[in-house]
Design a protein around this motif. Structure first.
Motif, PDB file in Angstrom:
ATOM      1  N   LEU A   1      29.172 -32.987   4.188  1.00 20.51           N
ATOM      2  CA  LEU A   1      30.273 -33.256   5.116  1.00 20.51           C
ATOM      3  C   LEU A   1      30.896 -34.610   4.788  1.00 20.51           C
ATOM      4  N   PRO A   2      32.198 -34.659   4.506  1.00 22.38           N
ATOM      5  CA  PRO A   2      32.858 -35.932   4.213  1.00 22.38           C
ATOM      6  C   PRO A   2      32.752 -36.906   5.387  1.00 22.38           C
ATOM      7  N   ALA A   3      32.823 -38.203   5.083  1.00 25.88           N
ATOM      8  CA  ALA A   3      32.711 -39.224   6.119  1.00 25.88           C
ATOM      9  C   ALA A   3      33.785 -39.064   7.191  1.00 25.88           C
ATOM     10  N   LEU A   4      34.982 -38.636   6.798  1.00 22.23           N
ATOM     11  CA  LEU A   4      36.061 -38.440   7.768  1.00 22.23           C
ATOM     12  C   LEU A   4      35.714 -37.315   8.739  1.00 22.23           C
ATOM     13  N   GLY A   5      35.057 -36.277   8.227  1.00 22.23           N
ATOM     14  CA  GLY A   5      34.624 -35.180   9.085  1.00 22.23           C
ATOM     15  C   GLY A   5      33.579 -35.637  10.083  1.00 22.23           C
ATOM     16  N   ALA A   6      32.657 -36.484   9.633  1.00 23.04           N
ATOM     17  CA  ALA A   6      31.638 -37.028  10.531  1.00 23.04           C
ATOM     18  C   ALA A   6      32.282 -37.917  11.595  1.00 23.04           C
ATOM     19  N   ALA A   7      33.287 -38.708  11.193  1.00 21.73           N
ATOM     20  CA  ALA A   7      33.986 -39.581  12.135  1.00 21.73           C
ATOM     21  C   ALA A   7      34.720 -38.772  13.200  1.00 21.73           C
ATOM     22  N   VAL A   8      35.336 -37.668  12.786  1.00 17.06           N
ATOM     23  CA  VAL A   8      36.024 -36.790  13.734  1.00 17.06           C
ATOM     24  C   VAL A   8      35.040 -36.246  14.767  1.00 17.06           C
ATOM     25  N   ALA A   9      33.882 -35.783  14.296  1.00 16.61           N
ATOM     26  CA  ALA A   9      32.866 -35.243  15.205  1.00 16.61           C
ATOM     27  C   ALA A   9      32.409 -36.311  16.207  1.00 16.61           C
ATOM     28  N   MET A  10      32.166 -37.520  15.710  1.00 21.16           N
ATOM     29  CA  MET A  10      31.730 -38.599  16.594  1.00 21.16           C
ATOM     30  C   MET A  10      32.794 -38.916  17.642  1.00 21.16           C
TER      31      MET A  10
ATOM     32  N   VAL B   1      36.712 -26.966  18.060  1.00 20.00           N
ATOM     33  CA  VAL B   1      36.828 -25.792  17.183  1.00 20.00           C
ATOM     34  C   VAL B   1      38.018 -25.946  16.248  1.00 20.00           C
ATOM     35  N   ILE B   2      39.166 -26.365  16.774  1.00 18.95           N
ATOM     36  CA  ILE B   2      40.352 -26.552  15.923  1.00 18.95           C
ATOM     37  C   ILE B   2      40.087 -27.630  14.871  1.00 18.95           C
ATOM     38  N   ALA B   3      39.474 -28.732  15.280  1.00 22.11           N
ATOM     39  CA  ALA B   3      39.165 -29.807  14.335  1.00 22.11           C
ATOM     40  C   ALA B   3      38.225 -29.314  13.244  1.00 22.11           C
TER      41      ALA B   3
END
Length: 465
Positions: free
Chosen positions: A143-152, A202-204
């Motif tokens: 998972l890219p860092a940006l994806g992890a940031a979005v989740a957080m 879900v959209i993210a």
């Protein structure tokens, strides 16, 4: 029948409109609220000294109302200090890292764990905790860092903070401004938070997976350092077994708190007191265990650190909350019996007047409160303007004669999702820094899911009012 409005009502309404304009222009409204209190006091009493003292007394009123919230945030932050210094925080999340095997699991596990931690500790300490342990594991899983940031962001600063079901700092602010019990706002926010949560996350997730497949999102592991070992100054005083034991005990204690809150129907101040008391017990036990002779002075030091953080967070909120508390019967507490006979507060009077002159319905009310929430969140502080959302919800709820709690919850959710740290770049800096991503890129990534979520949640709220 609406009460006869006087100059105070029109001045208060004009000040609210001016505050709106300042927020749209991204200007600070703290001084404006203080000036507004002075103008209202001068108009009501005709005395400059009384107006001046009224500004100070309104601060006292706001602090009295917010003190429980400030205290719980401070105590929990103090507990977080010792957990971080001993390394127990790492032990609390370590069992979850072995489940992060794929990008999909990484996104949802990081998000859910961020949400759980944020419910009890608020997102600020949760960011460091999740960043230190789960983000590196997510990168390893793809998972890219940006994806992890979005989740957080979405799960912590969005879901957990907008509902704030445990600490109840946000519902306290909005409920007080709306003149209804905290429990009503919490109950009304549950379906709205659920809808907003499902839609945005879900959209993210779909967008992240799509961009990963197309190559727009990729992993860059270099220069990523998520944990500062210097902060764990007591880490060698506890064995790994002891850290795991304390981690388990802490989680069981808070789980038992949740059970008691459900079993005894504890809400508002009672629920806050239970969580705060538990945090204090944890702070004392762990500090005494690791630093026996120095424990007393260290505990005081950590509590001071907690209060510094608490007042730093709520310092800008107090003058703003003070102004909006005057919209209720707080005006009488500060300036005396100066409102027209039969008045139940400036906001209530405006609501009754509005009901008799303007056709108001659920769609207009819901759309207005979402707009109010968005505007109040533009300053990047989800809490600074939610008192305004509560006041406006009271006006529309009074006009409709129903739905005040739902409208209040909707304004609260909108304000915190926008300003609490999901789409305002300067509010995203903590998460962006810990994940080593551009805050503006992160804000852009969150914008579409949050915007769609707000639209869907607003439409859903129309049917609940």
């Amino acid at each position: 029948m609406a009460i006869q409005l006087c100059s105070l009502h029109y001045i208060y309404l004009l000040l609210i409109i001016i505050i709106f304009i300042f927020m749209v222009l991204k200007k600070d409204i703290t001084v404006l609220c203080m000036l507004g209190i002075f103008i209202l006091g001068l108009t009501a009493t005709g005395s400059i000294p009384t107006a001046i003292t009224g500004v100070f007394n309104s601060f006292i009123l706001a602090i009295n109302e917010l003190l429980g919230t400030i205290l719980i945030v401070s105590v929990i932050t103090a507990m977080g200090v010792i957990l971080n210094k001993t390394g127990i925080n790492k032990a609390m999340v370590q069992p979850f890292t072995k489940f992060i095997k794929t990008p999909t699991l990484a996104y949802w596990i990081i998000g859910i764990f961020m949400m759980i931690i944020s419910l009890f500790f608020w997102p600020s300490p949760a960011v460091a905790l999740i960043g230190a342990m789960l983000v590196p594991a997510a990168l390893e899983a793809g998972l890219p860092a940006l994806g992890a940031a979005v989740a957080m962001n979405l799960f912590g600063h969005g879901i957990a903070l907008s509902g704030d079901f445990v600490i109840q700092g946000a519902p306290k602010l909005t409920a007080d401004a709306a003149g209804i019990p905290v429990g009503k706002v919490v109950s009304a926010s549950i379906p709205l938070v659920a809808v907003m949560s499902i839609v945005t996350t879900v959209i993210a997730f779909i967008m992240i997976k799509k961009d990963m497949s197309s190559g727009k999102l990729s992993i860059d592991k270099k220069d990523l350092k998520f944990d500062d070992e210097d902060t764990h100054e007591f880490k060698d005083l506890l064995s790994e077994k002891a850290k795991k034991m304390f981690a388990l005990i802490i989680m069981l204690m808070f789980a038992f708190d949740i059970y008691l809150m459900y079993k005894l129907n504890l809400q508002g101040g009672d629920a806050t007191a239970l969580i705060g008391g538990t945090a204090l017990v944890i702070l004392v036990i762990i500090t005494m265990y690791v630093k026996k002779k120095e424990a007393s002075s260290l505990i005081i030091s950590y509590i001071v650190d907690g209060f510094v953080f608490g007042f730093k967070v709520f310092g800008p909120v107090i003058p703003i909350a003070a102004f909006f508390y005057l919209g209720d019967l707080g005006f009488i507490k500060v300036f005396g019996e100066v409102l027209p006979k039969g008045s139940t507060g400036l906001v209530n009077d405006l609501g009754l007047a509005l009901a008799s002159t303007v056709p108001i319905n659920a769609p207009i009310g819901a759309t207005t409160l979402t707009t109010v929430g968005i505007i109040t969140g533009l300053d990047g502080s989800g809490f600074s303007g939610i008192s305004l959302a509560g006041s406006v919800a009271k006006i529309f709820g009074t006009a409709l004669q129903r739905g005040t709690a739902t409208l209040t919850a909707l304004g609260q959710i909108s304000a915190i999702w926008v300003g609490g740290g999901t789409i305002i770049p300067w509010a995203l800096i903590p998460v962006a820094a810990i994940c080593k991503v551009d805050p503006f890129e992160l804000a852009k990534r969150n914008l579409k899911p949050v915007a769609i979520g707000l639209i869907v949640t607003t439409i859903f709220a129309m049917f609940l009012i």
